[in-house]
Design an enzyme around this catalytic site. Structure first.
Site, mmCIF file in Angstrom:
data_model
loop_
_atom_site.group_PDB
_atom_site.id
_atom_site.type_symbol
_atom_site.label_atom_id
_atom_site.label_comp_id
_atom_site.label_asym_id
_atom_site.label_seq_id
_atom_site.Cartn_x
_atom_site.Cartn_y
_atom_site.Cartn_z
ATOM 1 N N CYS A 119 0.822 -1.170 -0.195
ATOM 2 C CA CYS A 119 0.145 -0.002 0.044
ATOM 3 C C CYS A 119 0.862 1.105 0.278
ATOM 4 O O CYS A 119 0.358 2.226 -0.471
ATOM 5 C CB CYS A 119 -0.997 0.276 1.293
ATOM 6 S SG CYS A 119 -1.783 -1.438 1.415
ATOM 7 N N HIS A 282 -3.667 7.038 0.890
ATOM 8 C CA HIS A 282 -3.888 5.622 0.336
ATOM 9 C C HIS A 282 -5.359 5.218 0.678
ATOM 10 O O HIS A 282 -5.898 5.440 1.680
ATOM 11 C CB HIS A 282 -2.971 4.728 0.860
ATOM 12 C CG HIS A 282 -3.490 3.144 0.726
ATOM 13 N ND1 HIS A 282 -3.508 2.708 -0.667
ATOM 14 C CD2 HIS A 282 -3.519 2.251 1.693
ATOM 15 C CE1 HIS A 282 -4.079 1.683 -0.278
ATOM 16 N NE2 HIS A 282 -3.943 1.078 0.833
ATOM 17 N N ASN A 312 -9.827 -0.799 -2.767
ATOM 18 C CA ASN A 312 -8.427 -0.490 -2.370
ATOM 19 C C ASN A 312 -7.612 -1.101 -3.530
ATOM 20 O O ASN A 312 -7.835 -2.360 -3.612
ATOM 21 C CB ASN A 312 -8.237 -1.249 -1.005
ATOM 22 C CG ASN A 312 -6.849 -1.050 -0.442
ATOM 23 O OD1 ASN A 312 -5.882 -0.853 -1.299
ATOM 24 N ND2 ASN A 312 -6.544 -1.522 0.734
HETATM 25 O O1 UT7 Z 1 -4.284 -1.228 2.355
HETATM 26 C C1 UT7 Z 1 -4.559 -1.537 3.902
HETATM 27 C C2 UT7 Z 1 -5.251 -2.872 3.906
HETATM 28 N N1 UT7 Z 1 -6.288 -2.938 4.704
HETATM 29 C C3 UT7 Z 1 -7.022 -2.179 5.495
HETATM 30 O O2 UT7 Z 1 -6.557 -1.047 5.585
HETATM 31 C C4 UT7 Z 1 -8.049 -2.744 6.245
HETATM 32 C C5 UT7 Z 1 -8.422 -2.496 7.690
HETATM 33 N N2 UT7 Z 1 -9.337 -3.059 8.034
HETATM 34 C C6 UT7 Z 1 -10.620 -2.829 7.796
HETATM 35 O O3 UT7 Z 1 -10.684 -2.068 7.012
HETATM 36 C C7 UT7 Z 1 -11.755 -3.760 8.675
HETATM 37 O O4 UT7 Z 1 -11.276 -4.508 9.580
HETATM 38 C C8 UT7 Z 1 -12.552 -4.635 7.822
HETATM 39 C C9 UT7 Z 1 -13.181 -3.915 6.796
HETATM 40 C C10 UT7 Z 1 -11.554 -5.566 6.870
HETATM 41 C C11 UT7 Z 1 -13.391 -5.665 8.495
HETATM 42 O O5 UT7 Z 1 -14.354 -4.797 9.312
HETATM 43 P P1 UT7 Z 1 -14.227 -4.937 10.803
HETATM 44 O O6 UT7 Z 1 -15.314 -4.003 11.350
HETATM 45 O O7 UT7 Z 1 -13.009 -5.020 11.435
HETATM 46 O O8 UT7 Z 1 -14.945 -6.488 10.706
HETATM 47 P P2 UT7 Z 1 -14.524 -7.893 11.477
HETATM 48 O O9 UT7 Z 1 -13.433 -8.400 10.946
HETATM 49 O O10 UT7 Z 1 -14.238 -7.562 13.080
HETATM 50 O O11 UT7 Z 1 -15.763 -8.674 11.415
HETATM 51 C C12 UT7 Z 1 -16.943 -8.418 11.926
HETATM 52 C C13 UT7 Z 1 -17.963 -9.447 11.527
HETATM 53 C C14 UT7 Z 1 -17.403 -11.000 11.658
HETATM 54 O O12 UT7 Z 1 -18.658 -11.749 11.972
HETATM 55 P P3 UT7 Z 1 -18.829 -12.052 13.533
HETATM 56 O O13 UT7 Z 1 -17.856 -12.989 13.858
HETATM 57 O O14 UT7 Z 1 -19.067 -10.866 14.151
HETATM 58 O O15 UT7 Z 1 -20.294 -12.949 13.243
HETATM 59 C C15 UT7 Z 1 -16.908 -11.498 10.147
HETATM 60 O O16 UT7 Z 1 -17.121 -12.852 9.941
HETATM 61 O O17 UT7 Z 1 -18.287 -9.200 10.088
HETATM 62 C C16 UT7 Z 1 -18.018 -10.512 9.559
HETATM 63 N N3 UT7 Z 1 -17.475 -10.340 8.197
HETATM 64 C C17 UT7 Z 1 -18.129 -10.178 6.939
HETATM 65 N N4 UT7 Z 1 -19.562 -10.054 6.902
HETATM 66 C C18 UT7 Z 1 -20.160 -9.714 5.727
HETATM 67 C C19 UT7 Z 1 -16.268 -10.113 7.593
HETATM 68 N N5 UT7 Z 1 -16.319 -9.944 6.233
HETATM 69 C C20 UT7 Z 1 -17.326 -9.883 5.901
HETATM 70 C C21 UT7 Z 1 -18.367 -9.630 4.690
HETATM 71 N N6 UT7 Z 1 -19.396 -9.731 4.670
HETATM 72 N N7 UT7 Z 1 -17.367 -9.380 3.651
#
Ligand code: UT7
Length: 355
Positions: A119, A282, A312
């Site tokens: 990134c 970014h 992204n």
């Molecule tokens: O360029 C740099 C690269 N990356 C980043 O900058 C990413 C930084 N992080 C993020 O953007 C966020 O952490 C994410 C968008 C990736 C994830 O969001 P979050 O609020 O941290 O969600 P989480 O991983 O804590 O997951 C929450 C829930 C989980 O379900 P349970 O365990 O609460 O039942 C996941 O299984 O959301 C679920 N989940 C989804 N649900 C629907 C994870 N991905 C998805 C999805 N659709 N695509």
């Protein structure tokens, strides 16, 4: 070296593939929803390249041709290429030489450097180019950030948290020396911390053979098969050939490091947040950009976001956004432009440019 010599961006361009993939489209492959993706990331759609017809290097070449034309130079005049990507056409050689060939850079003396800073690849690239230009070594550097994520994502439910975020595209700039008072790259700041290297990574295929660093957390490739260094059946059978991300750790670290590295660049140049005309972060997640904006107290019109349309695009996200902002007339001569990035490595950085 001329004391007052600085590096300017002489031309900029971008290319995104035609195919638009909406959040709704992704629900065909995995258990996700438009609502979840918009709420957590701000993303509405992304572009996917055309399989077998487009590659990371070919998209980079399309962006580069526009940048070259806008800089008023031909491909033959390029004396150095810097290519930033995490999704190269080949394991090796890198995309730099493929771009050289595709563009018809006939200068066989031109150097080509591939950088792997994910990134923050574009910001690292600006810094590298800046050093070469200031030292007088090169006069026309072509810097490209290009990604074809769609070929390497896991479209099962298991991969959904990563897959919904990423998109394909390319951006390019031509960097040249300038002696115009005050113009050019004022400073760059680069940082890294490998402590969490595997928390945002694609560790397979690779030479680690399963016993190195923190890899046990993400599953073992074959450890006892001679010659099993690269793709192995175990990797295929166990779905170990996709990127993984500990999203919350990345998010929490990013919202601290972005403002920190922007403030560092301002401090180095004796400038204030209020001097920034446009911040191009970014495009990692719209929520991250909003956190950064809030913590710096920047008004909406001083922060450019286009992640809603493209997702992204890693090393391509800043040059695509900068190119779009420039095309929209938001980047004018004399403006102070701040670029900042954070991502896999972790690596992060910033650049302050007087346009
Ligand atoms: O360029 C740099 C690269 N990356 C980043 O900058 C990413 C930084 N992080 C993020 O953007 C966020 O952490 C994410 C968008 C990736 C994830 O969001 P979050 O609020 O941290 O969600 P989480 O991983 O804590 O997951 C929450 C829930 C989980 O379900 P349970 O365990 O609460 O039942 C996941 O299984 O959301 C679920 N989940 C989804 N649900 C629907 C994870 N991905 C998805 C999805 N659709 N695509």
């Amino acid at each position: 070296m001329t004391e007052c010599m600085r590096t300017k961006i002489a031309g900029i361009g971008h290319y995104v593939p035609e195919k638009v993939v909406s959040n709704h489209d992704l629900t065909q492959y995995m258990d996700t929803s438009d609502e979840w993706i918009r709420e957590r990331t701000g993303i509405e759609s992304r572009r996917y390249a055309e399989k077998h017809r487009e590659t990371t290097a070919s998209m980079g070449a399309k962006a580069a041709r526009i940048a070259l034309e806008r800089a008023g130079i031909t491909a033959e005049e390029v004396d150095f290429i810097i290519f930033a990507t995490l999704s190269p056409d080949y394991y090796f050689p890198g995309c730099g030489v493929l771009l050289q060939r595709e563009l018809g850079v006939t200068n066989k003396e031109a150097g080509a450097l591939d950088i792997r800073n994910q990134c923050s690849g574009f910001v690292y690239g600006i810094s590298i180019a800046d050093q070469f230009i200031k030292s007088g070594m090169y006069k026309n550097i072509l810097l490209v950030g290009s990604e074809m994520h769609s070929m390497g994502l896991d479209f099962s439910d298991e991969g959904r948290a990563v897959t919904v975020i990423f998109g394909d595209g390319a951006g390019a700039v031509v960097l040249q020396p300038t002696e115009q008072e005050g113009q050019g790259v004022l400073t760059t700041c680069l940082h890294s911390d490998g402590t969490h290297a595997e928390e945002l990574a694609m560790i397979n295929p690779g030479s680690h053979s399963g016993y190195h660093l923190g890899t046990e957390k993400f599953g073992y490739p074959d450890v006892d098969v001679p010659g099993g260094t690269f793709v192995t059946q175990t990797m295929v059978d166990n779905n170990l050939l996709a990127p993984n991300m500990t999203g919350q750790l990345v998010f929490k670290t990013a919202v601290v490091k972005f403002p920190e590295v922007i403030q560092e660049a301002l401090h180095k140049t004796g400038l204030q947040v209020s001097d920034i005309d446009l911040l191009i972060p970014h495009q990692a997640n719209l929520r991250i950009s909003q956190f950064v904006q809030k913590s710096l107290r920047l008004p909406d019109e001083k922060v450019f976001n286009n992640i809603q349309k493209y997702g992204n695009t890693t090393a391509a996200s800043i040059p695509i956004a900068l190119s779009e902002a420039w095309e929209a007339g938001l980047v004018k001569e004399g403006n102070l432009i701040c670029l900042a990035a954070f991502g896999s490595g972790f690596t992060w950085g910033s650049a302050l440019i007087r346009w």
